[in-house]
Motif scaffolding. Structure first.
Motif, mmCIF file in Angstrom:
data_model
loop_
_atom_site.group_PDB
_atom_site.id
_atom_site.type_symbol
_atom_site.label_atom_id
_atom_site.label_comp_id
_atom_site.label_asym_id
_atom_site.label_seq_id
_atom_site.Cartn_x
_atom_site.Cartn_y
_atom_site.Cartn_z
ATOM 1 N N ALA A 170 31.522 6.152 19.305
ATOM 2 C CA ALA A 170 30.291 5.604 18.715
ATOM 3 C C ALA A 170 30.037 6.230 17.350
ATOM 4 N N TRP A 171 30.246 7.547 17.261
ATOM 5 C CA TRP A 171 30.044 8.255 15.982
ATOM 6 C C TRP A 171 31.017 7.740 14.921
ATOM 7 N N ARG A 172 32.265 7.578 15.311
ATOM 8 C CA ARG A 172 33.282 7.112 14.356
ATOM 9 C C ARG A 172 32.956 5.713 13.851
ATOM 10 N N ARG A 173 32.514 4.871 14.756
ATOM 11 C CA ARG A 173 32.179 3.494 14.397
ATOM 12 C C ARG A 173 31.004 3.479 13.416
ATOM 13 N N GLU A 174 29.978 4.279 13.728
ATOM 14 C CA GLU A 174 28.789 4.395 12.866
ATOM 15 C C GLU A 174 29.196 4.839 11.454
ATOM 16 N N GLN A 175 30.061 5.855 11.411
ATOM 17 C CA GLN A 175 30.528 6.394 10.129
ATOM 18 C C GLN A 175 31.313 5.337 9.352
ATOM 19 N N ALA A 176 32.199 4.622 10.046
ATOM 20 C CA ALA A 176 33.023 3.589 9.407
ATOM 21 C C ALA A 176 32.123 2.493 8.844
ATOM 22 N N GLU A 177 31.107 2.116 9.611
ATOM 23 C CA GLU A 177 30.199 1.056 9.158
ATOM 24 C C GLU A 177 29.388 1.527 7.959
ATOM 25 N N HIS A 178 28.925 2.763 8.016
ATOM 26 C CA HIS A 178 28.137 3.317 6.916
ATOM 27 C C HIS A 178 28.966 3.362 5.623
ATOM 28 N N LEU A 179 30.194 3.873 5.744
ATOM 29 C CA LEU A 179 31.071 3.965 4.571
ATOM 30 C C LEU A 179 31.370 2.588 3.987
ATOM 31 N N THR A 180 31.629 1.637 4.865
ATOM 32 C CA THR A 180 31.978 0.289 4.403
ATOM 33 C C THR A 180 30.796 -0.345 3.680
ATOM 34 N N ARG A 181 29.591 -0.190 4.254
ATOM 35 C CA ARG A 181 28.385 -0.760 3.636
ATOM 36 C C ARG A 181 28.159 -0.153 2.255
ATOM 37 N N GLU A 182 28.347 1.176 2.159
ATOM 38 C CA GLU A 182 28.099 1.889 0.899
ATOM 39 C C GLU A 182 29.142 1.591 -0.169
ATOM 40 N N ARG A 183 30.420 1.679 0.245
ATOM 41 C CA ARG A 183 31.493 1.630 -0.757
ATOM 42 C C ARG A 183 32.053 0.239 -0.991
ATOM 43 N N ARG A 184 32.044 -0.578 0.056
ATOM 44 C CA ARG A 184 32.683 -1.892 -0.054
ATOM 45 C C ARG A 184 31.773 -2.995 0.478
ATOM 46 N N PRO A 185 30.667 -3.244 -0.267
ATOM 47 C CA PRO A 185 29.770 -4.327 0.164
ATOM 48 C C PRO A 185 30.506 -5.656 0.320
ATOM 49 N N ASP A 186 31.587 -5.846 -0.431
ATOM 50 C CA ASP A 186 32.359 -7.096 -0.310
ATOM 51 C C ASP A 186 32.999 -7.219 1.073
ATOM 52 N N LEU A 187 33.572 -6.111 1.576
ATOM 53 C CA LEU A 187 34.180 -6.119 2.914
ATOM 54 C C LEU A 187 33.102 -6.288 3.987
ATOM 55 N N TRP A 188 31.976 -5.609 3.764
ATOM 56 C CA TRP A 188 30.879 -5.646 4.725
ATOM 57 C C TRP A 188 30.351 -7.069 4.882
ATOM 58 N N GLN A 189 30.175 -7.742 3.746
ATOM 59 C CA GLN A 189 29.687 -9.130 3.751
ATOM 60 C C GLN A 189 30.692 -10.052 4.432
ATOM 61 N N ALA A 190 31.978 -9.866 4.110
ATOM 62 C CA ALA A 190 33.024 -10.713 4.674
ATOM 63 C C ALA A 190 33.045 -10.580 6.191
ATOM 64 N N ARG A 191 32.815 -9.368 6.692
ATOM 65 C CA ARG A 191 32.798 -9.096 8.124
ATOM 66 C C ARG A 191 31.607 -9.772 8.787
ATOM 67 N N ALA A 192 30.455 -9.668 8.101
ATOM 68 C CA ALA A 192 29.234 -10.266 8.635
ATOM 69 C C ALA A 192 29.402 -11.781 8.756
ATOM 70 N N ARG A 193 30.096 -12.368 7.785
ATOM 71 C CA ARG A 193 30.313 -13.821 7.828
ATOM 72 C C ARG A 193 31.257 -14.210 8.956
ATOM 73 N N LYS A 194 32.267 -13.373 9.177
ATOM 74 C CA LYS A 194 33.276 -13.673 10.211
ATOM 75 C C LYS A 194 32.719 -13.485 11.607
ATOM 76 N N LYS A 195 31.920 -12.407 11.757
ATOM 77 C CA LYS A 195 31.451 -12.021 13.085
ATOM 78 C C LYS A 195 29.937 -12.098 13.155
ATOM 79 N N PRO A 196 29.371 -13.222 13.610
ATOM 80 C CA PRO A 196 27.911 -13.331 13.667
ATOM 81 C C PRO A 196 27.358 -12.285 14.628
ATOM 82 N N PRO A 197 26.148 -11.751 14.349
ATOM 83 C CA PRO A 197 25.597 -10.688 15.200
ATOM 84 C C PRO A 197 25.445 -11.182 16.628
#
Ligand code: ADE
Length: 237
Positions: free
Chosen positions: A207-234
């Motif tokens: 859970a910690w690793r996942r949280e960290q990975a998500e945080h890093l992706t949101r901060e550093r790569r908003p493009d990847l974060w957005q692409a993921r959100a589009r692919k995988k609806p909440p």
């Protein structure tokens, strides 16, 4: 059949370069892949062995001649070769892990390293060259880019990567950047390893690793974060 790479270049001494070392080098020696290098200049016909000429329409720089490059390509990759033919170029399609994965499952690749201002457009069409870029910056030639591409491919070939799990959790395979890593010593220059990692609680660690990975992706790569959100609806509920 192992992955067959053919590289066409004006600087054959630049190969195998990094590909002769470490993981890729070991895989080359073990036969997991093969690399043959062709000097484009060997296909020149004049006394001076010239391969380039001035751009039609004028302007700076020199352009690689289509006739000479085509002869080199035809020698290495006849019409019935089923390997994709690539041209490393800053104008190309940006290289992604998905492209790397697709190439790694195929028979190999014929890779042309560009130099000068460019390559005559006619040979790109006539020999079905797919232009590939390794990023939005300009290198002095395609050789380093070809090594980047092949390095990324070779590590995915069957039997090359020792720890297959690391390939599945790393950046871009999951659409997330990788979580931070720590090892011994547990305290170094006053900095400690996060307690959760030494807790022995695997669910909590995950859970910690996942949280960290998500945080890093949101901060550093908003493009990847957005692409993921589009692919995988909440998920709901
Ligand atoms: N040749 C020069 N720059 C390049 C780049 N960014 N990617 C691939 N090939 C190149």
């Amino acid at each position: 059949m192992s992955f067959e790479a053919s590289v066409l270049t004006l600087y054959p001494d630049m190969f195998p370069g990094t590909l002769g070392q470490a993981l890729a080098g070991k895989a080359l020696k073990s036969g997991a892949w093969s690399l043959d290098i062709t000097q484009i200049r060997d296909f020149a016909t004049d006394r001076h062995r010239s391969v380039d000429d001035t751009p039609a329409g004028g302007g700076a720089g020199m352009v690689l001649r289509p006739d000479i490059l085509a002869r080199a390509i035809d020698h290495v990759s006849p019409a019935d070769d089923d390997r994709p033919r690539l041209l490393m170029s800053p104008r190309g399609k940006p290289l992604t892990q998905e492209m790397v994965r697709n190439l790694a499952t195929g028979p190999g690749a014929v890779i042309v390293c560009g130099r000068f201002e460019g390559v005559d457009e006619r040979v790109i069409g006539a020999r079905q060259l797919t232009e590939v870029s390794i990023g939005d910056y300009v290198l002095s030639g395609g050789e380093v880019a070809a090594q980047v591409l092949l390095d990324a491919i070779v590590r995915l070939l069957p039997g090359v990567m020792g720890n297959a799990v690391s390939g599945q959790t790393e950046s871009f395979e999951t659409g997330l950047l990788e979580h931070p890593h720590y090892t011994r010593p547990s305290e170094w220059e006053g900095r400690t390893v996060p307690d959760v990692l030494t807790s022995g609680n695997h669910a909590k660690i995950e859970a910690w690793r996942r949280e960290q990975a998500e945080h890093l992706t949101r901060e550093r790569r908003p493009d990847l974060w957005q692409a993921r959100a589009r692919k995988k609806p909440p998920s709901h509920g």
